[in-house]
Write an enzyme that holds these catalytic residues in place. Sequence first.
Site, PDB file in Angstrom:
ATOM      1  N   GLU A 106       0.825  -1.211   0.000  1.00  0.00           N
ATOM      2  CA  GLU A 106       0.000   0.000   0.000  1.00  0.00           C
ATOM      3  C   GLU A 106       0.854   1.255   0.000  1.00  0.00           C
ATOM      4  O   GLU A 106       0.468   2.269  -0.576  1.00  0.00           O
ATOM      5  CB  GLU A 106      -0.932   0.001   1.218  1.00  0.00           C
ATOM      6  CG  GLU A 106      -1.804   1.237   1.302  1.00  0.00           C
ATOM      7  CD  GLU A 106      -2.983   1.087   2.235  1.00  0.00           C
ATOM      8  OE1 GLU A 106      -3.386   2.098   2.827  1.00  0.00           O
ATOM      9  OE2 GLU A 106      -3.511  -0.035   2.374  1.00  0.00           O
ATOM     10  N   LYS A 107       2.033   1.195   0.639  1.00  0.00           N
ATOM     11  CA  LYS A 107       2.882   2.384   0.727  1.00  0.00           C
ATOM     12  C   LYS A 107       4.348   1.951   0.826  1.00  0.00           C
ATOM     13  O   LYS A 107       4.636   0.772   1.129  1.00  0.00           O
ATOM     14  CB  LYS A 107       2.476   3.258   1.907  1.00  0.00           C
ATOM     15  CG  LYS A 107       2.400   2.523   3.237  1.00  0.00           C
ATOM     16  CD  LYS A 107       1.978   3.453   4.358  1.00  0.00           C
ATOM     17  CE  LYS A 107       0.509   3.757   4.343  1.00  0.00           C
ATOM     18  NZ  LYS A 107      -0.318   2.629   4.804  1.00  0.00           N
ATOM     19  N   ASP A 155      -3.209  -2.532   3.235  1.00  0.00           N
ATOM     20  CA  ASP A 155      -3.493  -2.600   4.668  1.00  0.00           C
ATOM     21  C   ASP A 155      -4.689  -3.514   4.922  1.00  0.00           C
ATOM     22  O   ASP A 155      -5.575  -3.648   4.069  1.00  0.00           O
ATOM     23  CB  ASP A 155      -3.784  -1.199   5.220  1.00  0.00           C
ATOM     24  CG  ASP A 155      -2.506  -0.405   5.453  1.00  0.00           C
ATOM     25  OD1 ASP A 155      -1.418  -1.004   5.398  1.00  0.00           O
ATOM     26  OD2 ASP A 155      -2.603   0.815   5.693  1.00  0.00           O
TER      27      ASP A 155
END
Length: 646
Positions: free
Chosen positions: A7-8, A102
């Site tokens: 996600e990041k 997440d």
Amino acid sequence: MRVIIAEKPSLARAIAEALPGRMQRQEGLIQCGDTTVTWCLGHLLEQAPPEAYDPADKQWRLDRLPIVPSRWQLAPRPKARGQLSVIRKLLKQASLVVHAGDPDREGQLLVQEVIEHMNYRGPVQRLLVSDLNRPAVVRALGRLEDNQTFQPLYRAAEARARADWLYGINLTRAWTLTGRQAGHDGVLSVGRVQTPVLGLIVRRDNTIRDFVPYPFYPLWVDLQVQHGQLRAWWAPKPNQPLDEQGRLIDRTPADALVTRLPGAQGQLTQLEQQEKRQNAPLPYSLSALQVDAARRFGLSAQAVLDGCQRLYEQHKLITYPRSDCRYLPEEHFAGMRKVLSSACQNDTTLNGWLSGADFSRRSETWNDKQVGAHHALAPTGKAFDASAVSDIDAKLFQLISRNVLAQFYPPLRTFEVKAEFTLLEECFRARGQQVLDPGWKPLFTTREESPPLPPLTQGETCQALSAGVEERETRPPEHFTDASIIKAMMNISRYVDDPEVRRTLRDTDGLGTEATRAGILETLVQRGYIVRKQKALRATRLGSALIAALPEAVSIPERTALWEQRLSAIAERQDDANAFQHALVEDLYALLRQSDAGKLRHSLQTAQGEAAASARRGAKSNKGDTKRKPTGNRKRTPSTGAKRKK
């Protein structure tokens, strides 16, 4: 080639460090043997604007509403094109994709919408990481699941995104254009969740503004009993002049009784004595932490969320923070002594609490049936060093650790007494509490709730020593704060007036999600609808006027709470996303017919007049204060929250 999409970047680095083989960093990716790890930067895609469906909708016009796409489109965010290009090239080479968003509804959407937008048709697995420490990520990599299992979660998130677009685009355009007709030049933003939250704040402000205080008169008597003295309070009979809460609103009966009480003999006619056990509060969800941190430290909901993200991503001190769960997996119980011992060893306060923990105790928090995609916030086991984090982050870590440590403390045991005395054929009540075992309580507070009563025996005699009548004044409710509005959003059924709707809502149904509530409040501040005055959240003139002009159904929580319930049902395979959208579009048609420039003009003028009147009252009060001699502070009586008049 296996491609993992995180996600990041922080999650991507944690995954890469847990994979075997040498890491090779390149632009937008990390190569680890036959696995390539890449990442999103939050949402890389967004709902396409109205003009993407029809160029005529670039111009805002009432006769073009509602805008309802027949086939939904996503568009790259302006700053995301480079990373999307990296992911596109990798997906063309991939034999297997691992979705590492997440572990929540939004995380499922964020990565999967990219995979589907790129038309990847190969197998997809799901990686659920709730702790960025290497051992936890290694365990998660060994437990990959079929991403197909999480399709309902994706459909729910997709339905939420589309509902927000439909509601926000159409109602914002409608009321902004109506506002122009009414003489207001700016954008009037309306949202599926933000507007009911604004409605809660506006209605609370109006209640306080319109509140008319009145006096009431509690009567106390000090009694001599066999083993000491105590204070009891008169419980007037129903035939007395009482308000809805049973408070005496005419002083005459109290004055008549108080003169007869000194020296009067009586009897203890009813006695309830019982030992109570209260378990420690459960570990935190994000919203529960936001409530406590706002009360204790005055932190905004956004400040708490940001601090938790730093503790999770940057410092790797806590598990995944955007959780709505307050329970922990049963398998974590055995290793929690090691986790807490390591996490708390360098902090004096935490180490003191750790020394009192009994790790053979097993509280109700260890419950797999209550744990979904994520569990309660907890330390990861990495040693905490207060000097290495900000003051806010240190406070949040201590709260999170405290609530987990408290699970290994005994229950709070109290001996509680309720006594009723009869004197002069009237009833007087007293209550007290004795702490038998403080258990977990000293971790939270050293304050005693109420003092103990002397030992009492059913039927024993008593004598009135002295008595008095107090004059108190009713008080309006408090303005919402970050703590109380988050709590209201968590438990919205308490603010729903419709009894039929309230019956369908569960205690856990709320407005927004753990990940969005803080952002909703900041959005309302940024758009000029609310302001923070010290700790209070107050509606502005514009915010009050907008709520007054909108159809009531848009600003009350009933509809949105039911929609949140339906979104949860979609995620649990109990509802259909298409049916949800169809119902929302029907709502839009009905709401758009109610836009009224005259009503909006009137509400803007009314709010402006009320603001001016309030300012004049404040100026007059301040002027008067310069001439008035000080008379002392008014005291609040803890038992009622009312003002005591002198």
